[in-house]
Each structure stands twice: as structure tokens, then as C-alpha cells.
Design a protein around this motif. Structure first.
Motif, short mmCIF file in Angstrom:
data_model
loop_
_atom_site.label_atom_id
_atom_site.label_comp_id
_atom_site.label_asym_id
_atom_site.label_seq_id
_atom_site.Cartn_x
_atom_site.Cartn_y
_atom_site.Cartn_z
N PRO A 68 1.00 -1.26 0.08
CA PRO A 68 -0.05 0.07 -0.13
C PRO A 68 0.84 1.31 0.01
O PRO A 68 0.29 2.34 -0.22
CB PRO A 68 -0.73 -0.08 1.30
CG PRO A 68 0.11 -0.92 2.21
CD PRO A 68 0.95 -1.87 1.35
N ALA A 96 -10.99 3.63 -2.50
CA ALA A 96 -9.49 3.60 -2.63
C ALA A 96 -9.19 3.19 -3.97
O ALA A 96 -10.01 2.21 -4.55
CB ALA A 96 -9.07 2.16 -1.84
N MET A 147 -8.07 -0.96 2.14
CA MET A 147 -7.57 0.36 1.96
C MET A 147 -9.01 1.38 1.93
O MET A 147 -8.84 2.70 2.61
CB MET A 147 -6.58 0.84 0.84
CG MET A 147 -5.20 0.17 1.12
SD MET A 147 -4.59 0.15 2.56
CE MET A 147 -4.29 1.83 2.97
#
Length: 488
Positions: A214, A452, A341
């Protein structure tokens, strides 16, 4: 003579009883085994003898059934198949089912006991009801905006309504048409081989089944951990982070994407994505507290279902201090799905409380009677409300004055965090551009969406792909569509 008649009658009764016992043995005791035998084609014939129930998006069916006139009579069809493939999956007479087609197979095929008029009706009658319907939480305009934004590039988008957990968009690119796999012909086999052999892996659901480093988007989790552990007491105060910063336990210095990170505050570090500050804070928080915080956001959860299964987002349970420092900036072995996320952004947007994400609004019988309705469920509290308030402020700063300006929307409060993750030896692996964000009408009581976006580009050098440049504009278009539906 009478004696012989009695003997014949007794023998007949015995044979009749034996037939009855054998019928019970075959039809009851061995029924499941016979039904499941590969040599028994009757279940397959019965399964495809009636049209399959539909999956709906925005109240409109995106699936259907085609009468082929063959022994396996009905084949599945798909409307806008590539657009909704990450939601529906496929239903194939040859290769089975995936995603919602699999998770809701009982309803769609008519075998779910809840579709029967009475308890145990299906068990006694061995009959199937008409296939029911599955109504998803997806908003067509948001799905289309995400699909257009990726424009065939490898990547994914996940969008959630923060308060409820409703999944509003779930896109994976490049995609495929699940209708190519519906039947049992040679063409279906050829399509299967072609799709599975493609370098772009179009059948991979990157939104929920693929994990990526990420990068700096993970710094929101590290910032939450630093505030919760009281390693940072004043987000605007300078930290004791030197620049250059030597990763603990090594001789390696960690670079920053921008100047000014020496002793920078947490607010500045999130705004401009200072690697040194966040790695230092992660190491100071320590492995135990970092693990606990990441877990509250959903990392390391192998039981997450939406109802389709979701790949586990990883934050290592055993690390040295140098590995922890790198993991705290979304590198080393830290990986996350785009859905994960989006959950991080949603927890910040929702005041620290994370709603359990879900994709099915309700299921119904074929004629519209509700069978099940998905309630709002709390996944848990990811952080205290005061921590979430601080992170909201930092994400707004990052969007308005930092690296996320390309996600801004006129008249709307947007909070965001960019991320660009390189990995592999010498950062030679595929670079990933991330952007996580949330958006709220300024006169609305709560944010309308958390999103995300990840874009992977195997052809780009690390400096040619960025969260702010590649992923943020896609997130913006998705949020614009969410805000239209949520206009107060």
C-alpha cells in the motif's frame, strides 16, 4: 392348499418389505451420495432445467438466462459483463461458480430453504423453487466512473459508504465477459484457456482478491497507532526525526519524496508523505501496538466475507525493528486489497468506527418477496473519535494543500492520502499508485463515500507513476458520482 397360500403370501410380504427397505436406503440414506456422484447427470440436468435467478444493480438485472434447447437447457447471460464481473463472477456449466454467483448460489438456483413455502419443504418434496433475486449495493454511475477511469489499465477501485458499510463500487481492470464461460462447448473451453493464459490476468478480481504493497497510503494506519499509543501527543509539534534517517538496526538511509521532513510534525508528514517521520514513529510505537491498530482496521483478518471471500491483507506478526520501520510506511511485507484500504479511509471518515462492508442489500423470491436483508453491522472501533478527528484534519490538509489536490471537488470537503509503492530488489518490481480518500458535502451530517484506487503500471519507472497523478483523478470521478446520489 391353504398352507401354501399362506406361505406365498408371507413370502410376498417379505419381498414387499425388502423392496420398501431398499427404496428407503436408496432414496433417503444414499440420496446425497448418489446425487453427488460424478456419474449422475440428473442434478446437473435439473439445475439448468429452469432459468437462474438474477443479480440486480441499481434495480436492474445485469444477468439473465438463455434457452439453448440442449439437455443442459439454460445458460447464464450477462449485461455489461466486463463492467460487473468483479461483482457477479461467473456461473458456468463447465467451470462452476465464483463471487456472488457462488456466494448466493442457493438463492439464484432456487435451492435455498428460505425460498420454500414451508420449513423442510425441499427436503420432503425434492423439488426446487424458481431462482430468487440478489439485489446488490452497487451504484451503476459509480461503477461506470471507476471503470472509465481505469480505462483498461491494470488496477482496481473499491468504494464504501462509511456509515453503513455498503459497497458502492467494485471494479477490477482489465476485465472479461463472464458470458464467455457460461456453456459447455468447445468455445467455452477455448475462452477459459485464453483468459487464464493472458498476461494481464483479466479474471483476477484485483479489488478483493489481489493484495498490493500500500505504500504511503498505509501511513494513515501508522499515524492512528502513533496517536493512540501517545507516541505523538501534539500532531502539529515537531518530531525528533533526523534527515537523513538511518533505518534502525541498519546502515541504510531512508529517502523522502520532498524536502522539509527533518523533525517534521505528523501533520506535515501526512501532508507531504515524509517516509522518515512515519518509519520513525512506527518503530517507536512498537510491533505489538502496530499489530493491534492494523488489526482493528481489518488487516490479518482471514474471515472477511462481503459475502464473497476477500484476500487477507497482511501486516507481519513477527518483525525486526528495521522491518517494522519499513512496514510502517507500507513497504516490506505489508500488503492490502483495495477494499481494505477503502476500509481505512472509511474508518477515518466515520469517526473511528468501522462498519462491516457488504455487497448484497437483500435477496428476494422470484416475485419480489424479501428473503433476507443485510443489516448494518459494526466491524469494530478502529480508533478513538478524537484520533479520527485528527486524521480527518490531516487528510484534508493532504488533499487541499499537499499531494492530493487532483481529487478536490468544488464545494465539497475531501480528505485524501496518496501512495506510490515500489518493491523488489532495487525497487525493480511493478510500481503501484494509490489514492485513498473520503468526501462529504459541507452541509451534510456525514461523509458520503470512502474510496481506494490502485493503478499498477509494469511499463512505468517508479518516478513516472504517482498516487496524486494517476489514482487521485479516478477517485475524484467516483466521489463526484457518490455525492450526486447523496446530495442533501
Amino acid at each position: 392348499m391353504t398352507r401354501y397360500i399362506r406361505r406365498a403370501a408371507a413370502l410376498s410380504l417379505f419381498l414387499l418389505a425388502a423392496l420398501f427397505v431398499n427404496a428407503v436406503r436408496v432414496q433417503v440414506l444414499q440420496a446425497d451420495g448418489l446425487n453427488g456422484s460424478p456419474a449422475n447427470r440428473r442434478p446437473a440436468i435439473a439445475r439448468y432445467d429452469e432459468p437462474r435467478g438474477d443479480i440486480l444493480v441499481g434495480g436492474r438485472p445485469v444477468t439473465g438466462s438463455k434457452d439453448t434447447g440442449e439437455q443442459l437447457r439454460y445458460e447464464r447471460t450477462y449485461l455489461d459483463g466486463p463492467l460487473y464481473a468483479p461483482v457477479t463472477g461467473y456461473s458456468s456449466q463447465t467451470y462452476g461458480t465464483t463471487l456472488l454467483e457462488h456466494a448466493a448460489d442457493g438463492v439464484l438456483s432456487g435451492t435455498d430453504p428460505m425460498l420454500a413455502p414451508l420449513p423442510f419443504w425441499n427436503e420432503f418434496t425434492r423439488s426446487d423453487r424458481p431462482g430468487g433475486k440478489v439485489l446488490t449495493t452497487i451504484r451503476p454511475s459509480m461503477q461506470q466512473a471507476a471503470y472509465r477511469g481505469l480505462d483498461g489499465r491494470r488496477g482496481a477501485v473499491a468504494a464504501i459508504e462509511p456509515y453503513s458499510g455498503r459497497i458502492l463500487a467494485l471494479v477490477s481492470s482489465p476485465s472479461y465477459d463472464p458470458g464467455l464461460l457460461s456453456g459447455n462447448s468447445a468455445e467455452v473451453t477455448a475462452a477459459w484457456r485464453r483468459l487464464n493464459g493472458a498476461d494481464t490476468h483479466p479474471m483476477l478480481n484485483r479489488a478483493i482478491r489481489q493484495t498490493y504493497p500500500p505504500g504511503s497510503a498505509f501511513k494513515i494506519v501508522t499515524a492512528a497507532a502513533a496517536l493512540e499509543a501517545r507516541v505523538v501527543r501534539d500532531a502539529d509539534a515537531p518530531t525528533d526525526t533526523p534527515d537523513p534517517f538511518v533505518i534502525p538496526g541498519t546502515r541504510t538511509t531512508l529517502p523522502n519524496p520532498v524536502p522539509g521532513c527533518r523533525k517534521a510534525s505528523l501533520v506535515y508528514a501526512i501532508k507531504w508523505s515524509c517516509n522518515t517521520v512515519m518509519a520513525n514513529l512506527g518503530a517507536k510505537v512498537g510491533l505489538k501496538a502496530m499489530l493491534e491498530t492494523a488489526g482493528r482496521f481489518g488487516f490479518n483478518d482471514d474471515a472477511l466475507r462481503i459475502p464473497s471471500g476477500v484476500a487477507v491483507s497482511n501486516f507481519d506478526r513477527h518483525m525486526s525493528v528495521d522491518q517494522l520501520a519499513l512496514s510502517s510506511i507500507g513497504q516490506f511485507d505489508t500488503t492490502a486489497t483495495p477494499l481494505q484500504m477503502a476500509m481505512v479511509a472509511a474508518a477515518v471518515a466515520n469517526g473511528g468506527e468501522l462498519a462491516h462492508p457488504y455487497l448484497v442489500d437483500r435477496t428476494t423470491t422470484w416475485d419480489g418477496d424479501t428473503v433476507r436483508e443485510t443489516p448494518r453491522r459494526s466491524y469494530g472501533r478502529a480508533m478513538f473519535p478524537a484520533t479520527a478527528l485528527e486524521l480527518r484534519r490531516m487528510m484534508i490538509e493532504a488533499a487541499e494543500k499537499g499531494t492530493g489536490t487532483r481529487a478536490l471537488i468544488d464545494g465539497v470537503t475531501v480528505g485524501g492520502k496518496t501512495g506510490t509503492a515500489q518493491h523488489g530488489v532495487g525497487n525493480a518490481g511493478t510500481p503501484y499508485a494509490w489514492f485513498i480518500a473520503w468526501a462529504q458535502h459541507r452541509d451534510a451530517p456525514r461523509p458520503a463515500v470512502a474510496v481506494a484506487v490502485v493503478v499498477e503500471d509494469p511499463e512505468a519507472a517508479g518516478g513516472e507513476i504517482s498516487g496524486g497523478g494517476d489514482a487521485a483523478p479516478i477517485a475524484r470521478e467516483v466521489m463526484v458520482e457518490a455525492l450526486k446520489a447523496a446530495r442533501p
